[in-house]
Write an enzyme that holds these catalytic residues in place. Structure first.
Site: not given
Ligand code: GLU
Length: 431
Positions: A118-120
């Site tokens: 994931a990444k934000g």
């Protein structure tokens, strides 16, 4: 479309002309072709599982309201809960976050961590916000993405321009929402609230372990070699320090303001002191020191080149001019597929991001395990476990590269895609 206002902290579009998501898809296409991957699995990995776009309204210190755009992308959850950092940068776009989430899926698989990727990110120039504004922005962003994060669901961590303080605010905000402390919701926290010893240095340390492994394998001697480091944040500065400790001469470094070069070598502790005081590496002075741009330092003659900043730094436009013998990607996505081909032909030994910078997420995993156990390990234990996992991953990737007669990136990606494909096949398609 990114939100555009007259507020200087909400930047105009400044993203790189090369779209990182297109780079990630191109990499997937290349590896799928080589592996003769089931086209169904290829297209599975070509779509992130979830993309959340949030608006983050912030009451600024002057009383006005500004809106920032934020993202959290979960690329693939086949191997476990989603894992990946949060980036604050004016160049953040949904496509960049998608690419970074994709690389996290692969990175966790290469290291054998029980996570998906994931990444934000928030499109903001954090240097233009006061500390209080930054805290309010972080808390509102966390609250907006809290519908998909959680200790068993998706676990954020620091990335570009976020740190342990950011993680403390995130942990607190999430915990307030559920009514009890949940240290395992983020990693990279301060030690006082469930952080892990060794996490701060882990990305740089892991990168240096990987460089040492490569040098041993290639029968090269590390002592007395030269290194150039682009980017002097958490990853780059720790890399520089640990390399210097091993007797490597760090001849050039840079940060967002530009670079400095000295053929006699730079004083790394002095550079770190400058940064800690809020300055730039470009404030460094001394005899024989010259100023160079971020692009120019990449082309210096050296043994080890460490891109430790952002994506798309080594491209088809400059790869032919790279003079390093070895590249260790402390940044995510610094090299485009076009550049990969040129570097391979030039016999530059490239340690890909999903291997070389995996130390950060590896110690994040240790932190999460410790939080879940509520039992904490000694720093030597952490560093030893980190070295063990990084060395095993290096060995696996190197062997595969020999077997398949491919470069280290392709080998790392084959290894990762195999593991993810196996997990997907075992789990099957729901319903
Ligand atoms: N942001 C780091 C990375 O790109 C660390 C991610 C994590 O610890 O979850 O690998």
């Amino acid at each position: 479309m990114p939100v555009q206002t007259k507020n200087p902290a909400v930047p105009k579009t400044v993203e790189s002309p090369i779209n990182p998501w297109e780079v990630a898809l191109k990499q997937l296409e290349i590896v799928a072709k080589h592996m003769k991957l089931d086209p169904g699995i290829q297209s599975y990995l070509s779509y992130p599982k979830r993309c959340l776009i949030v608006s983050v309204p912030v009451r600024m210190d002057d009383g006005s309201i500004k809106i920032f755009e934020g993202y959290r992308v979960q690329h693939n959850l086949a191997r476990g809960p989603a894992k990946g950092g949060i980036r604050y940068h004016p160049g953040v776009t949904l496509d960049e976050v998608k690419a970074l989430a994709f690389w996290m899926t692969l990175k966790c698989a290469v290291l054998g961590l029980p996570y998906g990727g994931a990444k934000g990110g928030v499109r903001v120039d954090p240097k233009k916000l006061s500390l209080a504004e930054l805290e309010r922005m972080t808390r509102r962003y966390t609250s907006e993405i809290s519908i998909i994060i959680g200790p068993g669901k998706d676990i954020p961590a620091p990335d570009v321009y976020t740190n342990s303080q950011t993680m403390a605010w995130m942990m607190d905000t999430y915990s307030m929402g559920i009514g009890h402390s949940a240290p395992g919701v983020v990693t990279g926290k301060p030690l006082e609230i469930g952080g892990s010893l060794g996490r701060n240095e882990a990305t740089g340390r892991g990168c240096v372990y990987t460089i040492e492994n490569a040098f041993r394998k290639l029968h090269w001697n590390l002592k007395g070699t030269t290194a150039v480091i682009q980017g002097f944040g958490n990853a780059g500065s720790v890399c520089a320090k640990l390399l210097a400790d091993l007797g490597v001469q760090v001849i050039a470094v840079s940060d967002s303001k530009g670079g400095v070069h000295s053929p006699q070598g730079l004083d790394v502790p002095k550079l770190i002191l400058l940064k800690n005081k809020g300055g730039s590496v470009t404030d460094y002075s001394g005899s024989g020191v010259t100023r160079l741009t971020n692009q120019e330092i990449l082309e210096l003659k050296c043994d080890i080149l460490v891109p430790a900043a952002l994506e798309n730094q080594i491209t088809g436009a400059n790869a032919a001019r790279i003079q390093a013998r070895l590249i260790a990607e402390a940044a995510n996505g610094p090299t485009t597929p076009e550049a990969d081909e040129i570097l391979y032909k030039k016999e530059v030994f490239l340690l890909p991001d999903i291997l070389a910078n995996a130390g950060g997420v590896t110690v994040s995993y240790f932190e999460w395990v410790q939080d879940n156990l509520a039992y904490f390990w000694k720093e030597e234990e952490i560093n030893q476990r980190l070295e063990d996992l990084m060395s095993a991953a290096f060995e696996n990737v190197y062997l595969l590269a020999q077997e398949e007669k491919v470069d280290m990136r392709m080998a790392a990606q084959i290894l990762a895609v195999r593991k993810i494909a196996q997990a997907l096949k075992m789990r099957g398609i729901y319903p």
